[in-house]
Design a protein around this motif. Structure first.
Motif, PDB file in Angstrom:
ATOM      1  N   VAL A  65     -50.477   8.374  60.261  1.00 35.51           N
ATOM      2  CA  VAL A  65     -50.256   8.051  58.850  1.00 35.51           C
ATOM      3  C   VAL A  65     -51.303   7.048  58.381  1.00 35.51           C
ATOM      4  N   TYR A  66     -51.574   6.037  59.194  1.00 32.54           N
ATOM      5  CA  TYR A  66     -52.633   5.073  58.850  1.00 32.54           C
ATOM      6  C   TYR A  66     -53.956   5.787  58.612  1.00 32.54           C
ATOM      7  N   ARG A  67     -54.265   6.766  59.454  1.00 34.87           N
ATOM      8  CA  ARG A  67     -55.541   7.464  59.313  1.00 34.87           C
ATOM      9  C   ARG A  67     -55.585   8.305  58.039  1.00 34.87           C
ATOM     10  N   VAL A  68     -54.476   8.945  57.692  1.00 35.50           N
ATOM     11  CA  VAL A  68     -54.427   9.719  56.444  1.00 35.50           C
ATOM     12  C   VAL A  68     -54.689   8.815  55.243  1.00 35.50           C
ATOM     13  N   LEU A  69     -54.202   7.585  55.313  1.00 30.91           N
ATOM     14  CA  LEU A  69     -54.267   6.661  54.181  1.00 30.91           C
ATOM     15  C   LEU A  69     -55.435   5.679  54.263  1.00 30.91           C
ATOM     16  N   ALA A  70     -56.333   5.872  55.194  1.00 30.80           N
ATOM     17  CA  ALA A  70     -57.430   4.921  55.412  1.00 30.80           C
ATOM     18  C   ALA A  70     -58.179   4.636  54.112  1.00 30.80           C
ATOM     19  N   GLY A  71     -58.334   3.338  53.808  1.00 28.72           N
ATOM     20  CA  GLY A  71     -59.081   2.926  52.628  1.00 28.72           C
ATOM     21  C   GLY A  71     -58.302   2.897  51.335  1.00 28.72           C
ATOM     22  N   LEU A  72     -57.045   3.324  51.350  1.00 29.80           N
ATOM     23  CA  LEU A  72     -56.220   3.343  50.143  1.00 29.80           C
ATOM     24  C   LEU A  72     -55.245   2.169  50.143  1.00 29.80           C
ATOM     25  N   SER A  73     -55.030   1.574  48.990  1.00 28.96           N
ATOM     26  CA  SER A  73     -54.031   0.521  48.850  1.00 28.96           C
ATOM     27  C   SER A  73     -52.780   1.093  48.188  1.00 28.96           C
ATOM     28  N   LEU A  74     -51.637   0.877  48.836  1.00 25.13           N
ATOM     29  CA  LEU A  74     -50.351   1.309  48.281  1.00 25.13           C
ATOM     30  C   LEU A  74     -49.554   0.137  47.720  1.00 25.13           C
ATOM     31  N   ARG A  77     -45.007  -1.128  56.015  1.00 27.82           N
ATOM     32  CA  ARG A  77     -46.333  -1.424  56.564  1.00 27.82           C
ATOM     33  C   ARG A  77     -47.454  -1.308  55.537  1.00 27.82           C
ATOM     34  N   HIS A  78     -47.212  -0.594  54.429  1.00 28.70           N
ATOM     35  CA  HIS A  78     -48.246  -0.443  53.400  1.00 28.70           C
ATOM     36  C   HIS A  78     -47.877  -1.130  52.086  1.00 28.70           C
ATOM     37  N   GLU A  79     -46.704  -1.765  52.056  1.00 29.23           N
ATOM     38  CA  GLU A  79     -46.245  -2.555  50.908  1.00 29.23           C
ATOM     39  C   GLU A  79     -46.144  -1.743  49.622  1.00 29.23           C
ATOM     40  N   ALA A  80     -45.826  -0.458  49.744  1.00 26.10           N
ATOM     41  CA  ALA A  80     -45.573   0.334  48.540  1.00 26.10           C
ATOM     42  C   ALA A  80     -44.409  -0.281  47.776  1.00 26.10           C
ATOM     43  N   GLY A  81     -44.494  -0.224  46.445  1.00 26.72           N
ATOM     44  CA  GLY A  81     -43.426  -0.797  45.634  1.00 26.72           C
ATOM     45  C   GLY A  81     -42.139   0.004  45.731  1.00 26.72           C
ATOM     46  N   HIS A  82     -42.263   1.324  45.642  1.00 27.85           N
ATOM     47  CA  HIS A  82     -41.099   2.204  45.747  1.00 27.85           C
ATOM     48  C   HIS A  82     -41.578   3.560  46.253  1.00 27.85           C
ATOM     49  N   VAL A  83     -40.836   4.137  47.192  1.00 29.18           N
ATOM     50  CA  VAL A  83     -41.190   5.441  47.749  1.00 29.18           C
ATOM     51  C   VAL A  83     -40.004   6.381  47.616  1.00 29.18           C
ATOM     52  N   THR A  84     -40.259   7.550  47.054  1.00 29.11           N
ATOM     53  CA  THR A  84     -39.260   8.608  46.938  1.00 29.11           C
ATOM     54  C   THR A  84     -39.579   9.681  47.955  1.00 29.11           C
ATOM     55  N   GLY A  85     -38.626   9.971  48.803  1.00 31.99           N
ATOM     56  CA  GLY A  85     -38.775  11.069  49.751  1.00 31.99           C
ATOM     57  C   GLY A  85     -38.103  12.306  49.196  1.00 31.99           C
ATOM     58  N   PHE A  86     -38.819  13.421  49.232  1.00 32.81           N
ATOM     59  CA  PHE A  86     -38.268  14.687  48.738  1.00 32.81           C
ATOM     60  C   PHE A  86     -38.295  15.725  49.845  1.00 32.81           C
ATOM     61  N   VAL A 124     -44.736   5.949  45.072  1.00 37.00           N
ATOM     62  CA  VAL A 124     -45.214   7.019  45.942  1.00 37.00           C
ATOM     63  C   VAL A 124     -44.146   8.092  46.092  1.00 37.00           C
ATOM     64  N   LEU A 125     -44.579   9.345  46.121  1.00 42.12           N
ATOM     65  CA  LEU A 125     -43.711  10.477  46.438  1.00 42.12           C
ATOM     66  C   LEU A 125     -44.156  11.062  47.767  1.00 42.12           C
ATOM     67  N   ASP A 126     -43.216  11.212  48.712  1.00 40.84           N
ATOM     68  CA  ASP A 126     -43.484  11.875  49.992  1.00 40.84           C
ATOM     69  C   ASP A 126     -42.854  13.263  49.937  1.00 40.84           C
ATOM     70  N   VAL A 127     -43.695  14.288  49.834  1.00 37.72           N
ATOM     71  CA  VAL A 127     -43.222  15.671  49.726  1.00 37.72           C
ATOM     72  C   VAL A 127     -42.997  16.230  51.120  1.00 37.72           C
ATOM     73  N   GLY A 128     -41.759  16.663  51.387  1.00 41.17           N
ATOM     74  CA  GLY A 128     -41.402  17.132  52.725  1.00 41.17           C
ATOM     75  C   GLY A 128     -41.159  15.967  53.650  1.00 41.17           C
ATOM     76  N   CYS A 129     -40.310  15.034  53.218  1.00 42.50           N
ATOM     77  CA  CYS A 129     -40.152  13.753  53.912  1.00 42.50           C
ATOM     78  C   CYS A 129     -39.371  13.844  55.205  1.00 42.50           C
ATOM     79  N   GLY A 130     -38.677  14.964  55.454  1.00 39.70           N
ATOM     80  CA  GLY A 130     -37.939  15.103  56.703  1.00 39.70           C
ATOM     81  C   GLY A 130     -36.938  13.988  56.904  1.00 39.70           C
ATOM     82  N   ALA A 131     -36.994  13.347  58.080  1.00 39.26           N
ATOM     83  CA  ALA A 131     -36.020  12.321  58.443  1.00 39.26           C
ATOM     84  C   ALA A 131     -36.372  10.937  57.936  1.00 39.26           C
TER      85      ALA A 131
END
Length: 265
Positions: A36-45, A67-76, A50-57
């Motif tokens: 996940v860190y590698r997917v997000l490399a260089g991006l500030s959250l 770990r990325h200090e996102a303000g709010h994350v919606t899992g779908f 944030v929306l996580d599409v296919g969030c699973g568990a």
């Protein structure tokens, strides 16, 4: 992100237990938090929506907050077992106020236009057959200037799958709709995305999958059998053996994807 025969979930409680034993609590795809860190490399959250599409568990949703200090994350997700587990996990970690988990039937994402600063996905979009509709919808829910960052399982071409690939897909028994990097790029361009980049992860997962298979045959075997049963573990060992062939041939192409919605959209 789709249902099996008769509406049964493809990722049921047993599948979740098995995959978490392999990849870590809350993770239903390879690489755990490091990937996940590698997917997000260089991006500030930080403070982003944030929306996580296919969030699973829900492991990644919590990761993005903690770990990325996102303000709010919606899992779908469209399947209840993962969503239910994610809600319990978020509540146990005191993160219910900074997370939400939404389940809905396959189709248009159940969010209004321009809802999120980022759309994330980890190895889930391959379940969606219509790539054009998928990326048009992801584009729609992004704020102008928002970013799409994901990992997904692609195939090297859009022609007839090889015999080894057909054998692998049959072994998985899941609703995979794999497409090539060229097909993904075209769908993303048609949706309106710009600055599209791909990072091929075949070499990485080729070796990681070999290690996973060794663990399934060795140190993880007893614990996995105790959790999900010998027959289920044997089926997945067969699946990993079939997957290794198409990873080694290069037909199976795990890939990181990133693109931006123009600020003037």
């Amino acid at each position: 992100m789709t249902h099996g025969p008769a509406g049964e979930p493809e990722y049921d409680d047993k599948a979740i237990r098995f995959l978490e034993a392999l990849w870590g609590e809350g993770y239903l795809s390879p690489g755990g938090p490091e990937e996940v860190y590698r997917v997000l490399a260089g991006l500030s959250l930080k403070d982003k929506s944030v929306l996580d599409v296919g969030c699973g568990a829900g492991g990644i949703v919590l990761h993005l907050v903690e770990r990325h200090e996102a303000g709010h994350v919606t899992g779908f997700d469209i399947e209840e077992p993962g969503i239910g587990a994610a809600r319990v996990r978020a509540a146990a970690r005191g993160l219910s106020d900074r997370t939400a988990f939404v389940q809905a039937a396959p189709g248009k994402l159940p969010f209004v236009d321009a809802s999120f600063d980022m759309v994330f996905s980890k190895d889930a979009l391959l379940h969606v057959p219509d790539k054009d509709a998928l990326f048009a919808d992801i584009f729609r829910v992004l704020e102008p200037g928002g970013v799409f960052a994901a990992s997904d399982w692609l195939i090297s071409h859009d022609g007839e799958p090889s015999a080894d690939m057909k054998a692998y897909l049959a072994a998985e028994g899941l609703s995979f709709s794999m497409a090539s990097p060229a097909r993904y790029r075209l769908a993303m361009e048609r949706a309106g995305f710009r600055d599209i980049t791909f990072v091929d992860r075949n070499a990485w997962y080729r070796e990681v999958a070999r290690q996973e298979l060794a663990r399934l045959r060795g140190p993880l075997l007893e614990r996995a059998v105790a959790s999900v049963g010998e027959t289920y573990v044997a089926k997945n060992i067969h699946t990993w053996e079939a997957m290794q062939k198409v990873l080694d041939s290069g037909e199976h192409r795990p890939t990181h994807l990133r693109a931006w919605k123009p600020a003037d959209s």
